[in-house]
Every structure is written in C-alpha cells, then in structure tokens.
Write an enzyme that holds these catalytic residues in place. Structure first.
Site, PDB file in Angstrom:
ATOM      1  N   LYS A  54      -4.280  -0.423   4.757  1.00  0.00           N
ATOM      2  CA  LYS A  54      -3.177  -1.015   4.020  1.00  0.00           C
ATOM      3  C   LYS A  54      -1.961  -0.628   4.586  1.00  0.00           C
ATOM      4  O   LYS A  54      -0.977  -1.746   4.508  1.00  0.00           O
ATOM      5  CB  LYS A  54      -3.307  -0.226   2.682  1.00  0.00           C
ATOM      6  CG  LYS A  54      -4.629  -0.769   1.558  1.00  0.00           C
ATOM      7  CD  LYS A  54      -4.855   0.003   0.644  1.00  0.00           C
ATOM      8  CE  LYS A  54      -6.131  -0.376  -0.141  1.00  0.00           C
ATOM      9  NZ  LYS A  54      -6.447   0.439  -1.155  1.00  0.00           N
ATOM     10  N   GLN A  98      -5.056   5.397  -4.397  1.00  0.00           N
ATOM     11  CA  GLN A  98      -6.367   5.275  -3.735  1.00  0.00           C
ATOM     12  C   GLN A  98      -7.544   6.128  -4.812  1.00  0.00           C
ATOM     13  O   GLN A  98      -7.329   7.493  -4.828  1.00  0.00           O
ATOM     14  CB  GLN A  98      -6.553   5.627  -2.390  1.00  0.00           C
ATOM     15  CG  GLN A  98      -7.673   5.635  -1.831  1.00  0.00           C
ATOM     16  CD  GLN A  98      -7.754   3.714  -1.557  1.00  0.00           C
ATOM     17  OE1 GLN A  98      -7.073   3.245  -1.109  1.00  0.00           O
ATOM     18  NE2 GLN A  98      -9.013   3.450  -2.009  1.00  0.00           N
ATOM     19  N   ASP A 121      -2.416  -2.296  -8.509  1.00  0.00           N
ATOM     20  CA  ASP A 121      -3.618  -2.719  -8.307  1.00  0.00           C
ATOM     21  C   ASP A 121      -4.092  -3.303  -9.803  1.00  0.00           C
ATOM     22  O   ASP A 121      -5.080  -3.450  -9.775  1.00  0.00           O
ATOM     23  CB  ASP A 121      -4.333  -1.030  -8.356  1.00  0.00           C
ATOM     24  CG  ASP A 121      -5.284  -0.935  -7.217  1.00  0.00           C
ATOM     25  OD1 ASP A 121      -5.472  -1.937  -6.400  1.00  0.00           O
ATOM     26  OD2 ASP A 121      -5.383   0.378  -6.700  1.00  0.00           O
TER      27      ASP A 121
END
Ligand code: NDP
Length: 296
Positions: A54, A98, A121
């Site tokens: 990422k 994460q 997200d």
C-alpha cells in the site's frame, strides 16, 4: 476456455494511472498533496506485506504515505490517541487501520473512531449506513473494485440478476448494496442457503466471496454469466503452494461469458481502489470536484 478474461491487473493499472493524473492536477492547480496514513499494530507477516505494498503504490501515484507501525502490545488508549491525531491532521486525507487487530483491541471501537470522511476502507458505521441508504459515502475497496470491473465489462447493470455468495461486512454485504444501487435484482447467499447451486445458476452476475477453494464449479454458472471471483485461497497442488479462487476456474470459464482469474483479478483492484478513495477524500475535504469514474 470460451469466457472473456477480465484482467484485473491491467484494469488496476488504468485506475492507478487515473489517480496519478488527478493527483498531479491537484498538486499543480491547488498545491494539494493527498495523503494516506496506514496504521499497523503487531507483526502479522501477511499484514506487513499488504502495508508495504500500500505504501509503495501510494508513493508511486504521487501521494504522501504515512506509515505507523505499532508494537503488538499497543494499548487501545494509545491507538485511539494516534487516530485522533490523524483525524486532526490536514495532510492526512485517508486513514486505514490494517485488520485483523491483536485480540486485546476492539476493532469496531477502533474503526468507528476514524473520522468517517477519512475512512478510506469504508468500514465506519456511518459509511455503512450511508451506503445502505444510497447516499454518498466511502465505499469498501474490494467491492468497489468489483463494481468498476462489472461496469467496465457490462455497461449498465440495470435489471440483471446478481447473486453474491458470502455475507461478510467487508465484501458480501457492501457488494450487494452496490449492485442494488446499480439496479440489479440481488440475492445474497451464505452457508445456510438452500440449494446454492440452483441459486447461482440464476445469476447473470455471480460474485463469489466465500473463502473456500474452487467451491463453485462450472455447472453452477449460467451460460454467458459474468463471474467475479473475490476468493483468495492458498492450496498445495503438485507439491507447490498456489493461489486459487472460490470458483473452479477451468470449468467455469467454459460456461461463463466473462470471468476474473485468481490471481490477477479482483486482488490488484483492492489497493487501486484504496488510492482512488484517498484522492476522492482529498477532493471532498477541499470542496473540489471528485475524479470521474473512481467512485461508486
Ligand atoms: P468471511 O469468512 O468473512 O465470509 C465468508 C462468507 O462465505 C460468509 O458469509 C459465509 O457464510 C459464506 N460461506 C462460507 N462457507 C460457505 C458455503 N459452503 N456455502 C455458501 N456460503 C459460504 O470472508 P470474507 O468476506 O472476508 O472473504 C471472502 C474471500 O474473499 C476470502 O477468500 C478472502 O481471502 C477473499 N478476499 C479477497 C480480497 C481481495 O482483495 N481480493 C479482499 C477481501 C477478501 P456465513 O455468513 O453463513 O458463515
């Protein structure tokens, strides 16, 4: 194989190029550099690989990447304090924590402490509600990537029968909401669905997000259907570890009209959509027009 291959790797490269183009415009015209903060707690090897990837792709499209690697023993209070700092930082337009988090941390509490506008997200409860009510939101990256590929391949999805196998909060449910938003007739199947084979056979669009290697064979696929395989499963085959999807690719590709491979299908689209969400968030935060084709 008679199906058209939907090349997620090539499509993701196109999405990243569009993001990069928009980032350059934001820098040149507005002096604005979109920034993505990624928070990793602990040392899970798979998570470390994702976070590295990422960060690398964020920099490649010209955005600022802020990585926060915290020890596995990090307290909830310390993690929430970091998120509060990132929420208040004008250089940060996207925040990603994460998952999975170590078990002593409450994931729901942590995710819901992110400013919903920076929740790239799309997991914050406000964004889930906005998506469910058809309002502008941050859309979870994997389903957004699937939607982009479907629109690109099929054009209008209106009136098509879509079956989503899997009802998780990160893939199945938001995928179903997005398909409903594009006027599909949507069925969500799961482990208790009776006669899954027959349900799948009705699908013009079949999305598999189950986590069971090659569970869906070709004879569950309607001739000509578009098959999106979200599954990523590691199995041993001929003495090697290989990646396979939830769909039995070889048999399904004989019947489907189009199909995504694993690897090289949905997978590469997920990070590309994370970058797309970050640039969208930066535009929204600054009252600028959003990039076209990068949102739901
Ligand atoms: P979850 O384990 O959270 O959900 C799996 C879903 O599949 C559940 O709803 C479950 O039903 C359903 N299911 C399980 N077994 C069956 C069965 N035999 N018949 C019908 N339905 C079944 O998984 P995720 O949604 O997180 O992920 C799904 C897959 O997608 C995984 O392989 C994962 O690795 C992959 N993935 C890929 C991503 C990418 O970037 N390409 C991103 C995220 C995930 P029930 O609710 O009834 O238990």
């Amino acid at each position: 194989m008679s199906a058209t291959l939907i090349d997620g790797k090539a499509f993701a490269a196109q999405v990243r190029a569009k993001v990069a183009e928009h980032v350059t415009r934001l820098k040149n015209d507005h002096g604005l550099v979109p920034g993505l903060a990624v928070v990793l707690v602990g040392e899970d090897p798979a998570s470390q690989v994702y976070v590295r990837s990422k960060g690398k792709q964020t920099v490649e499209v010209g955005m600022a990447s802020f990585e926060h690697k915290l020890s596995p023993e990090t307290s909830e209070a310390d993690l929430l304090a970091l998120i509060a700092k990132l929420n208040a930082d004008p250089k940060v337009h996207g925040i990603l924590v994460q998952l999975p988090l170590p078990s002593h941390l409450n994931s729901d509490l942590v995710i819901n402490s992110i400013d919903p506008a920076k929740d790239v997200d799309g997991f914050h409860i406000s964004n889930v509600g906005l998506l469910g009510t058809g309002q502008k939101s941050m859309v979870p990256c994997t389903p957004l990537g699937c939607l982009m590929m479907l629109r690109d391949h099929l054009g209008s999805l209106s009136g098509l029968n879509a079956v989503v196998v899997g009802r998780s909060n990160i893939v199945g449910k938001p995928m179903a909401q997005l398909l409903l938003g594009d006027s599909c007739t949507v069925t969500i199947a799961h482990s208790r669905t009776r006669d899954l084979a027959e349900t799948c056979r009705r699908a013009d669009i079949l999305v598999a997000a189950v986590g069971r290697p090659e569970m869906i064979p070709g004879d569950w696929v309607k001739p000509g259907a578009t098959v999106i395989d979200v599954g990523i499963n590691r199995i041993e085959r001929d003495g090697k570890t290989v990646l396979v999807g939830d769909v039995h690719f070889d048999s399904a590709a004989q019947v489907a009209g189009a199909i995504t491979p694993v690897p090289g299908g949905v997978g590469p689209m997920t990070i590309a959509c994370l970058l797309a969400n970050t640039v969208t968030s930066a535009c929204r935060a600054n009252g600028l027009p959003e990039p076209e084709g990068l949102t739901a």
